[in-house]
Design an enzyme around this catalytic site. Structure first.
Site, PDB file in Angstrom:
ATOM      1  N   ASN A  37       0.801  -1.217   0.000  1.00  0.00           N
ATOM      2  CA  ASN A  37       0.000   0.000   0.000  1.00  0.00           C
ATOM      3  C   ASN A  37       0.838   1.273   0.000  1.00  0.00           C
ATOM      4  OD1 ASN A  37      -2.678  -1.206   0.116  1.00  0.00           O
ATOM      5  ND2 ASN A  37      -2.086  -1.903   2.154  1.00  0.00           N
ATOM      6  N   SER A  95      -9.534 -11.583   8.805  1.00  0.00           N
ATOM      7  CA  SER A  95     -10.502 -10.488   8.937  1.00  0.00           C
ATOM      8  C   SER A  95     -10.986 -10.049   7.562  1.00  0.00           C
ATOM      9  CB  SER A  95      -9.866  -9.291   9.657  1.00  0.00           C
ATOM     10  OG  SER A  95      -9.419  -9.643  10.948  1.00  0.00           O
ATOM     11  N   ARG A 176     -20.479 -18.513 -31.769  1.00  0.00           N
ATOM     12  CA  ARG A 176     -19.628 -17.704 -30.886  1.00  0.00           C
ATOM     13  C   ARG A 176     -19.820 -16.217 -31.204  1.00  0.00           C
ATOM     14  NH1 ARG A 176     -15.303 -20.062 -28.331  1.00  0.00           N
ATOM     15  NH2 ARG A 176     -14.048 -18.182 -28.630  1.00  0.00           N
TER      16      ARG A 176
END
Length: 419
Positions: A37, A95, A176
């Site tokens: 970060n 968490s 497709r």
């Protein structure tokens, strides 16, 4: 670096009286890339990209970073965010993001709407946040989340005892689809999630009256593992948000001589002659700027021998100002004399006396080996050290942003002429 009040942003303009907060989650224990970060991406800490976008959007009453790490907290505050120091209970590997958001909501009862912004989305732009928040404030939505349109042809894994088979999920193999013949699929890109406090308390980020916000594919950049980094850096340089100031108007680069152009060392010979070492890459960088109409002036706090100063000035083809004890005062004098504004000035500093100039300049940088106090106030941190290519690197950064801005101006002109 964007600076803002810790309590509010005065340019918020909507009739909704609710407190809207941006919350960026930045745990220190990343497994894929340690402390990713705050790792430098295109000269800016990764988290700095989204903090800057959130602050400059002007739609948030407060901008927060939730972290459990001292260094992340330091960087977050340096970039203008408030810090929610999360508890150990919501800082473990198991968490969830929602656990941390609920804790933040509980500890900040005055916040009515939370926008969870992903720290690893460095191409987030303020305009997207402005448009998305209107879904909350003007359309009465309870939750809004970002998506990107993709065109995957998906197959389902089918396992049996004999073999591993598959079935089509969203296509007919006999017909497709071509990309241009179908609308694609909306996929969450994780860039941001707006949700009311009531939803968060129920353990939800999406619910009630929901709406998606479609982001451009080029802005949908996410970083998870190391191999994402070089690709993300190129995308950010091309599509990232670099702040409010227009880089195409930079007309003057002010650069420290010692600790910028040189590594700060002065060599003294036996007969008392002073010598310094310069890098030819830095000389080339100054030449590149001058060719694009950017003037370069070197600043030196301490006096050096006149013969050496004259030689350097001639070699670098730029002016050298010595005995500059008050950097801010000298720069303001130069700006007034040349009729320039701060947005037209780029500044390469390297220490505490440069802090104010680093903050005020339209573009600012420090060498990789500059002290932390300088790192905290620069808009760009070079990969190269002082005297070893930092000037060249910053010159390339300035010219890249000028080119990008000119390209955008040309595109805007085309759009205006077309419609």
């Amino acid at each position: 670096m964007a600076a803002a009040s810790e309590n509010s942003l005065e340019h918020i303009s909507n009739d909704d009286s609710r407190h809207i907060a941006a919350l960026i989650l930045a745990r220190g224990g990343s497994k894929g890339i340690p402390l990713k970060n705050i790792k430098m991406l295109a000269g800016v800490p990764l988290i700095g990209w989204v903090i800057r976008a959130a602050l400059d959007s002007g739609v948030f009453h407060s901008v927060w970073v939730s972290t459990d790490h001292d260094e992340i907290e330091r960087v977050a505050r340096a970039w203008g965010a408030q810090v929610h120091r999360r508890s150990p209970e919501v800082s473990t590997d198991s968490s969830s993001s929602l656990d941390t958001i609920r804790e933040f909501s509980r500890l900040n009862p005055g916040v009515d709407v939370i926008c969870n912004i992903q720290a690893t989305s460095p191409c987030l732009h303020p305009e997207d946040l402005k448009k998305a928040v209107e879904c909350i404030t003007k359309e009465g939505c309870d939750s809004v989340f970002s998506v990107v349109r993709r065109y995957p042809l998906r197959w389902q894994e089918v396992k049996n005892e004999v073999s591993q088979c598959t079935e089509p999920l969203n296509l007919d193999p006999a017909h497709r689809p071509r990309r241009q013949d179908w609308e694609g699929e909306l996929c969450e890109n994780g860039s941001f999630y707006f949700a009311t406090k009531e939803l968060v308390e129920k353990g939800l980020l999406q619910g009630g009256k929901m709406k998606y916000f479609e982001m451009k594919p080029e802005y949908s950049v996410d970083i998870d593992i190391d191999i994402d980094w070089p690709v993300a850096e190129q995308r950010v340089l091309r599509f990232g948000y670099f702040g409010k100031d227009k880089p195409e108007v930079v007309k003057l680069l002010l650069c420290n001589l010692s600790g910028g152009l040189t590594d700060g060392q002065i060599y003294i010979s036996a007969n008392g002659e002073e010598m310094v070492s310069i890098n030819t890459r830095d000389q080339a960088g100054i030449d590149m700027l001058k060719k694009e109409g950017v003037k370069v002036i070197l600043l030196e706090k301490d006096p050096i021998a006149k013969a050496l100063a004259d030689k350097l000035s001639k070699r670098m083809s730029c002016r050298i100002l010595q005995d500059v004890d008050d950097k801010l005062k000298k720069v303001q004098e130069l700006m007034e004399k040349k009729g320039l504004e701060w947005k037209e000035v780029a500044y390469l500093g390297n220490d505490e006396p440069d802090v104010k100039c680093l903050e005020l300049a339209g573009l600012s940088a420090v060498p990789m080996d500059a002290p932390t106090v300088a790192h905290n106030h620069a808009k760009y941190i070079c990969h190269n050290a002082a005297g070893h290519g930092a000037v060249r690197e910053f010159a390339e950064h300035i010219l890249l942003l000028k080119k990008k801005a000119k390209s955008q101006m040309e595109q805007d002109r085309i759009c205006r002429n077309t419609f």
